[in-house]
Design a protein around this motif. Structure first.
Motif, short mmCIF file in Angstrom:
data_model
loop_
_atom_site.label_atom_id
_atom_site.label_comp_id
_atom_site.label_asym_id
_atom_site.label_seq_id
_atom_site.Cartn_x
_atom_site.Cartn_y
_atom_site.Cartn_z
N ASP A 10 82.05 0.33 -14.33
CA ASP A 10 82.49 -0.98 -14.81
C ASP A 10 81.40 -2.04 -14.70
O ASP A 10 81.55 -3.14 -15.20
CB ASP A 10 83.74 -1.44 -14.06
CG ASP A 10 83.53 -1.46 -12.56
OD1 ASP A 10 82.94 -0.49 -12.03
OD2 ASP A 10 83.95 -2.42 -11.91
N GLU A 11 80.29 -1.71 -14.03
CA GLU A 11 79.22 -2.69 -13.86
C GLU A 11 78.25 -2.60 -15.04
O GLU A 11 77.49 -1.62 -15.15
CB GLU A 11 78.44 -2.32 -12.59
CG GLU A 11 78.39 -3.39 -11.54
CD GLU A 11 77.74 -2.82 -10.30
OE1 GLU A 11 76.53 -3.04 -10.12
OE2 GLU A 11 78.42 -2.10 -9.55
N ASP A 53 82.05 6.60 -11.41
CA ASP A 53 82.02 5.64 -10.32
C ASP A 53 83.32 5.71 -9.53
O ASP A 53 84.39 5.85 -10.10
CB ASP A 53 81.82 4.22 -10.89
CG ASP A 53 81.58 3.21 -9.79
OD1 ASP A 53 81.04 3.58 -8.72
OD2 ASP A 53 81.95 2.03 -9.98
N MET A 55 84.50 3.26 -7.43
CA MET A 55 85.19 1.97 -7.44
C MET A 55 85.33 1.47 -8.87
O MET A 55 84.39 0.93 -9.44
CB MET A 55 84.39 0.94 -6.62
CG MET A 55 84.17 1.34 -5.17
SD MET A 55 85.69 1.51 -4.26
CE MET A 55 85.88 -0.16 -3.67
N LYS A 105 75.27 5.09 -3.80
CA LYS A 105 74.51 3.91 -4.26
C LYS A 105 73.91 3.20 -3.06
O LYS A 105 74.54 3.18 -2.01
CB LYS A 105 75.46 2.93 -4.97
CG LYS A 105 75.99 3.41 -6.29
CD LYS A 105 76.95 2.33 -6.81
CE LYS A 105 77.59 2.74 -8.12
NZ LYS A 105 78.59 1.74 -8.56
CA CA Z 1 82.25 -0.03 -9.90
#
Ligand code: CA
Length: 230
Positions: A10-11, A53, A55, A105
């Motif tokens: 989402d980033e 990902d 999150m 990460k």
């Molecule tokens: Ca994320």
């Protein structure tokens, strides 16, 4: 044909960075910003690998992972989890949900590319060949024959299917429930403990007393076919 990677992140900045690096390394990329979109694209695009990902908004990466493993069209796709967490229990949870590998990460693009290549290498020969191999074990699917080194290994039908499943995904940890689904089928009701019984039989047939045990028990998570710890 260049391998297609589905990136679920989402980033936006990380998507841009990874797109640039992965395309430069010879991969094609599609990306999804949340779990729903990811599940849809995974079915439509049939990626060779999913970078997922942990999150994510709405649905966590772990849940996406479980759903990918549950669906017929996507259950075989290799998955690498991207996570900000480094805890051992999180690692086990990630692998238990069906991920093939995970990377914490922040990571360098070079490290990620190396992981992707390793996971793709592991995933591909097993699916295309008639003989599955791991360490000194080989399984001839056509002849229904298993050997460890020079020795024939005699397995019952359930142990054969169990070993075949593990050989198709070396290194990956499967929970008892996942093994039940894959080996017994999801319509049969079998106690999870039954898996332990068959793993015990498989170990007994596969390992002579002087040979390293290739089946790793992951406490509270499940089992994997793996190189024994040095
Ligand atoms: Ca994320």
């Amino acid at each position: 044909m260049k391998p297609l990677i589905l990136l679920v992140e989402d980033e936006a900045a990380l998507v841009t960075l990874l797109r640039y690096n992965l395309e430069r390394e010879g991969f094609r990329l599609v990306d999804a910003r949340d779990g729903e979109e990811a599940l849809m694209l995974a079915k439509e695009e049939r990626p060779d690998l999913v970078l997922l990902d942990w999150m994510l908004p709405l649905m966590s990466g772990l849940e996406v992972c479980r759903q990918l493993r549950r669906a017929q069209q996507t259950r075989q796709v290799p998955i690498i989890l991207l996570t900000a967490r480094g805890e051992e229990t999180d690692k086990v949870r990630g692998l238990d949900s069906g991920a093939d590998d995970y990377i914490t990460k922040p990571f360098s693009p070079a490290e990620l590319v190396a992981r992707i290549r390793a996971v793709l290498r592991r995933a591909q020969p097993a699916l295309s060949s008639e003989t599955l191999e791991f360490d000194s074990v080989s399984m001839d699917l056509a002849a229904h024959r298993v050997r460890r080194g020079p020795r024939d290994v005699h397995l019952g039908p359930t142990e054969f299917r169990l070993l075949r499943h593990l050989l198709q995904h070396p290194g990956r940890v499967f929970s008892r429930e996942q093994l039940l689904d894959a080996v017994w089928g999801r319509d049969v009701y079998v106690e999870p403990r039954t898996v332990d019984v068959h793993i015990r039989r498989l170990r007994k047939a596969l390992n002579m007393p002087d040979e390293p045990d290739l089946i790793r028990t992951v406490r509270s998570a499940g089992y994997a076919l793996d190189q024994p710890a040095a």
